[in-house]
Design an enzyme around this catalytic site. Structure first.
Site, PDB file in Angstrom:
ATOM      1  N   GLU A  15       0.877  -1.175   0.000  1.00 16.82           N
ATOM      2  CA  GLU A  15       0.000   0.000   0.000  1.00 16.82           C
ATOM      3  C   GLU A  15       0.916   1.227   0.000  1.00 16.82           C
ATOM      4  O   GLU A  15       1.533   1.539   1.026  1.00 16.82           O
ATOM      5  CB  GLU A  15      -0.918   0.020   1.223  1.00 16.82           C
ATOM      6  CG  GLU A  15      -1.856   1.209   1.228  1.00 16.82           C
ATOM      7  CD  GLU A  15      -2.648   1.358   2.516  1.00 16.82           C
ATOM      8  OE1 GLU A  15      -3.233   2.435   2.715  1.00 16.82           O
ATOM      9  OE2 GLU A  15      -2.669   0.410   3.321  1.00 16.82           O
ATOM     10  N   CYS A  42      -2.222   8.507   3.731  1.00 15.50           N
ATOM     11  CA  CYS A  42      -2.090   8.226   2.298  1.00 15.50           C
ATOM     12  C   CYS A  42      -3.296   8.712   1.504  1.00 15.50           C
ATOM     13  O   CYS A  42      -3.184   9.015   0.314  1.00 15.50           O
ATOM     14  CB  CYS A  42      -1.871   6.736   2.062  1.00 15.50           C
ATOM     15  SG  CYS A  42      -3.206   5.692   2.652  1.00 15.50           S
TER      16      CYS A  42
END
Length: 363
Positions: A229, A263
């Site tokens: 990720e 993120c």
């Protein structure tokens, strides 16, 4: 990556709000031994326990974490800076995984396709390289499915949040067989040793694209499975039909959550010409000033320090690059006047007329 100092074989774990030393955390030097122990523990764990039995043990581990939540949440704030209220929310999320476990349990059931049956089998040793921005919950989002599936797991927490990682792993490991879940401490060199070990069958990492590329290049010759990720550059788009009050509120709130170190936080905003000026005014005059910067342990502060002085310098460079190239500074908050040396506070900053080619847009 974050410039965390290492001295005499130890991580110097410092508070980004005060610059004070929290602890000295010894770097793991016996990586091969840890992997070997995880490898030896794999078959008994995967073959003598059912998925349901494993999930019940993991639930006990989460109850253990819940019991230490009053210690864990402040530790998160002290290590990486997020406001205590956000840290408490993270820890509450850690303990509330009933729906997640149900998804895992359903996914692990054999699936019948006519005369064929699909059965999921554990891989072996799984390495988790966890991030510092959600240092407790991100470990579990990766570790729980790996462990429930019958794998053994080694967690290397970010060197920014080593004590949080240790506390989470040790709490979970209390209810698991020996060496099924272990922790390894250190910087990128320890991570690289784990990723490169041929007995490790899968690597899970949340972090930068640059680190992700390094992991893939090491894993590829072994056809090692990876779950990565990586960083994003998330835009918000405001149309001329938008509710400007709500859009402006959300733009600020979701840009500044965890000091913007998420993120999926908002990193750039595109606004329709017809409402651009009004939107900028509402953001910079009504909502941005409500977000006070300061030590996350003080509840009135909604924005804590950035995670490190390295991160602070990075953000400063982005903002200055934009201003030098013609961006307009609409608002900039204050930071604590008595901020000690070694702290990493950065003011809430609103820029407009940010164009392609400026660092806040492209990197």
């Amino acid at each position: 990556v974050q410039g965390i100092p290492i001295q005499d074989g130890c991580i110097l774990n410092k508070n980004p709000a005060t610059g004070e030393l929290i602890s000295k955390v010894p770097i793991t030097t016996n990586v091969e031994e840890i992997v070997e122990k995880a490898h030896d523990a794999f078959l008994p764990w995967s073959t003598t326990t059912s998925a349901q039995e494993r999930i019940e043990l993991l639930k006990k581990g989460l109850e253990e974490i819940k019991s230490i939540s009053t210690e864990l949440a402040p530790l998160i704030t002290q290590e990486m800076g997020k406001p205590l209220l956000e840290a408490q929310g993270e820890v509450e999320g850690v303990a509330d995984k009933d729906e997640y476990f149900q998804i895992l349990q359903d996914a692990l059931q054999p699936i019948q396709h006519n005369s064929s049956t699909v059965i999921r089998q554990a891989l072996g040793v799984v390495v988790i390289l966890s991030p510092w921005n959600f240092p407790a919950d991100e470990i579990l989002l990766l570790a729980l499915p790996a462990l429930a599936s019958g794998n053994t797991v080694i967690v290397k927490p970010s060197e920014v949040t080593p004590e949080t990682g240790r506390m989470v792993v040790e709490s979970m490991a209390k209810y698991l067989p020996t060496n099924v879940l272990q922790v390894a401490q250190g910087d990128g060199s320890v991570g690289a040793a784990l990723v490169g070990n041929t007995s490790v069958k899968m690597v899970c990492m949340t972090g930068s694209s640059a680190t992700g590329k390094k992991i893939l290049s090491t894993a590829a010759p072994q056809l090692k499975r990876c779950v990565l990720e990586l960083g994003g550059k998330d835009p918000m788009i405001v149309f001329d039909s938008a509710d400007l009050e709500k859009a402006a509120h959300d733009a600020v709130a979701y840009s500044l959550s965890n000091s913007g170190q998420v993120c999926c936080s908002i990193e750039r905003i595109y606004v329709a010409d017809a409402v651009h000026d009004e939107f900028c005014k509402v953001v910079s005059e009504k909502f941005a000033p409500n977000f006070k910067v300061g030590n996350g342990m003080e509840m009135e502060n909604l924005v804590g320090p950035l995670v490190s002085t390295t991160q602070k310098e990075h953000v400063e460079a982005h903002v200055q690059d934009a201003i030098d190239k013609g961006a307009e500074l609409l608002y900039q908050s204050s930071v604590p006047e008595d901020a000690p040396e070694g702290s990493s506070f950065f003011p809430v900053t609103v820029l407009s007329n940010v164009q392609r080619g400026m660092r806040p847009v492209k990197s």
